[in-house]
Design an enzyme around this catalytic site. Sequence first.
Site, PDB file in Angstrom:
ATOM      1  N   ASP A   1      31.270 -11.132 -10.461  1.00 49.23           N
ATOM      2  CA  ASP A   1      32.216 -10.310  -9.707  1.00 49.23           C
ATOM      3  C   ASP A   1      32.077 -10.611  -8.213  1.00 49.23           C
ATOM      4  O   ASP A   1      30.962 -10.778  -7.703  1.00 49.23           O
ATOM      5  CB  ASP A   1      31.934  -8.829  -9.990  1.00 49.23           C
ATOM      6  CG  ASP A   1      33.085  -7.930  -9.596  1.00 49.23           C
ATOM      7  OD1 ASP A   1      33.723  -7.354 -10.484  1.00 49.23           O
ATOM      8  OD2 ASP A   1      33.340  -7.814  -8.371  1.00 49.23           O
TER       9      ASP A   1
ATOM     10  N   HIS B   1      33.013  -5.400 -17.642  1.00 48.23           N
ATOM     11  CA  HIS B   1      31.991  -5.549 -16.600  1.00 48.23           C
ATOM     12  C   HIS B   1      30.630  -5.508 -17.293  1.00 48.23           C
ATOM     13  O   HIS B   1      30.350  -4.570 -18.051  1.00 48.23           O
ATOM     14  CB  HIS B   1      32.022  -4.357 -15.631  1.00 48.23           C
ATOM     15  CG  HIS B   1      33.290  -4.194 -14.848  1.00 48.23           C
ATOM     16  ND1 HIS B   1      33.385  -4.514 -13.511  1.00 48.23           N
ATOM     17  CD2 HIS B   1      34.516  -3.712 -15.199  1.00 48.23           C
ATOM     18  CE1 HIS B   1      34.611  -4.234 -13.073  1.00 48.23           C
ATOM     19  NE2 HIS B   1      35.316  -3.747 -14.082  1.00 48.23           N
TER      20      HIS B   1
ATOM     21  N   ASN C   1      37.466  -0.683 -17.730  1.00 46.00           N
ATOM     22  CA  ASN C   1      38.312   0.316 -17.087  1.00 46.00           C
ATOM     23  C   ASN C   1      39.757   0.100 -17.536  1.00 46.00           C
ATOM     24  O   ASN C   1      40.221  -1.042 -17.570  1.00 46.00           O
ATOM     25  CB  ASN C   1      38.232   0.173 -15.565  1.00 46.00           C
ATOM     26  CG  ASN C   1      36.818   0.393 -15.037  1.00 46.00           C
ATOM     27  OD1 ASN C   1      36.088   1.245 -15.543  1.00 46.00           O
ATOM     28  ND2 ASN C   1      36.425  -0.380 -14.034  1.00 46.00           N
TER      29      ASN C   1
ATOM     30  N   GLY D   1      40.435   3.493 -13.400  1.00 50.76           N
ATOM     31  CA  GLY D   1      40.062   2.744 -12.199  1.00 50.76           C
ATOM     32  C   GLY D   1      40.303   1.247 -12.317  1.00 50.76           C
ATOM     33  O   GLY D   1      39.713   0.467 -11.575  1.00 50.76           O
ATOM     34  N   GLN D   2      41.209   0.842 -13.206  1.00 50.78           N
ATOM     35  CA  GLN D   2      41.479  -0.597 -13.366  1.00 50.78           C
ATOM     36  C   GLN D   2      42.309  -1.111 -12.193  1.00 50.78           C
ATOM     37  O   GLN D   2      43.321  -0.505 -11.830  1.00 50.78           O
ATOM     38  CB  GLN D   2      42.237  -0.826 -14.682  1.00 50.78           C
ATOM     39  CG  GLN D   2      42.475  -2.308 -14.983  1.00 50.78           C
ATOM     40  CD  GLN D   2      43.142  -2.522 -16.337  1.00 50.78           C
ATOM     41  OE1 GLN D   2      43.601  -1.569 -16.973  1.00 50.78           O
ATOM     42  NE2 GLN D   2      43.202  -3.765 -16.766  1.00 50.78           N
TER      43      GLN D   2
ATOM     44  N   HIS E   1      39.029  -7.009 -18.865  1.00 50.80           N
ATOM     45  CA  HIS E   1      37.710  -7.555 -18.540  1.00 50.80           C
ATOM     46  C   HIS E   1      36.642  -6.530 -18.854  1.00 50.80           C
ATOM     47  O   HIS E   1      36.834  -5.329 -18.661  1.00 50.80           O
ATOM     48  CB  HIS E   1      37.627  -7.981 -17.063  1.00 50.80           C
ATOM     49  CG  HIS E   1      38.155  -6.960 -16.108  1.00 50.80           C
ATOM     50  ND1 HIS E   1      39.499  -6.784 -15.878  1.00 50.80           N
ATOM     51  CD2 HIS E   1      37.513  -6.052 -15.332  1.00 50.80           C
ATOM     52  CE1 HIS E   1      39.664  -5.815 -14.996  1.00 50.80           C
ATOM     53  NE2 HIS E   1      38.470  -5.344 -14.649  1.00 50.80           N
TER      54      HIS E   1
HETATM   55  P1  5GP Z   1      38.560  -3.285 -12.338  1.00 47.71           P
HETATM   56  O1  5GP Z   1      38.564  -2.387 -11.119  1.00 47.71           O
HETATM   57  O2  5GP Z   1      39.957  -3.757 -12.650  1.00 47.71           O
HETATM   58  O3  5GP Z   1      37.844  -2.732 -13.521  1.00 47.71           O
HETATM   59  O4  5GP Z   1      37.689  -4.537 -11.922  1.00 47.71           O
HETATM   60  C1  5GP Z   1      38.190  -5.647 -11.245  1.00 47.71           C
HETATM   61  C2  5GP Z   1      37.004  -6.374 -10.685  1.00 47.71           C
HETATM   62  O5  5GP Z   1      37.411  -7.678 -10.335  1.00 47.71           O
HETATM   63  C3  5GP Z   1      36.407  -5.725  -9.430  1.00 47.71           C
HETATM   64  O6  5GP Z   1      35.056  -5.414  -9.671  1.00 47.71           O
HETATM   65  C4  5GP Z   1      36.590  -6.797  -8.358  1.00 47.71           C
HETATM   66  O7  5GP Z   1      35.494  -6.853  -7.474  1.00 47.71           O
HETATM   67  C5  5GP Z   1      36.731  -8.066  -9.161  1.00 47.71           C
HETATM   68  N1  5GP Z   1      37.561  -9.090  -8.554  1.00 47.71           N
HETATM   69  C6  5GP Z   1      38.787  -8.908  -7.992  1.00 47.71           C
HETATM   70  N2  5GP Z   1      39.282 -10.094  -7.604  1.00 47.71           N
HETATM   71  C7  5GP Z   1      38.352 -11.032  -7.928  1.00 47.71           C
HETATM   72  C8  5GP Z   1      38.313 -12.459  -7.782  1.00 47.71           C
HETATM   73  O8  5GP Z   1      39.235 -13.107  -7.284  1.00 47.71           O
HETATM   74  N3  5GP Z   1      37.178 -13.096  -8.227  1.00 47.71           N
HETATM   75  C9  5GP Z   1      36.150 -12.408  -8.804  1.00 47.71           C
HETATM   76  N4  5GP Z   1      35.088 -13.140  -9.197  1.00 47.71           N
HETATM   77  N5  5GP Z   1      36.169 -11.070  -8.954  1.00 47.71           N
HETATM   78  C10 5GP Z   1      37.250 -10.398  -8.537  1.00 47.71           C
END
Ligand code: 5GP
Length: 117
Positions: free
Chosen positions: A34, A105, A90, A96-97, A103
């Site tokens: 991340d 985490h 999420n 909180g997505q 994905h």
């Molecule tokens: P969500 O909030 O949708 O569950 O998680 C999205 C995650 O993707 C966040 O933790 C954010 O830091 C990560 N993220 C967003 N854009 C990028 C990217 O371009 N590269 C990587 N490696 N992580 C990303």
Amino acid sequence: MPNTDPNCLFCKIVRKEIPADEVLRDEHVVAFRDLNPQAPTHVLVIPTEHAAHLSDFAQSANDAGAARLLSAAAEIGRRFGRDGYRVVMNEGPDGGQTVHHLHAHVLAGRHMTWPPG
Ligand code: 5GP
Ligand code: ZN
């Protein structure tokens, strides 16, 4: 490649159009660190096929793809965890997505508290 979205950030990582610090890649999943880690190890595991949400994936994924998402998360947790790890998905605004390609985490390397924020 089946079921890819030309505009999706994580599909671009699957297609290697944007760089990512990958820790695992196969036919079904890609796992990468991340950009904004919330633990000493914070890896995202994504299906190679585009599915915006867990709900969509649960409908569209074949058994092998769905099983691999889980087994890859466990593999990474075991590889980087000290004494356990946490896997989080999420979904939607309440979940909180922020990136709309499913994905998991995988968070490891510190003690996690409960409940999450
Ligand atoms: P969500 O909030 O949708 O569950 O998680 C999205 C995650 O993707 C966040 O933790 C954010 O830091 C990560 N993220 C967003 N854009 C990028 C990217 O371009 N590269 C990587 N490696 N992580 C990303
Ligand atoms: Zn996608």
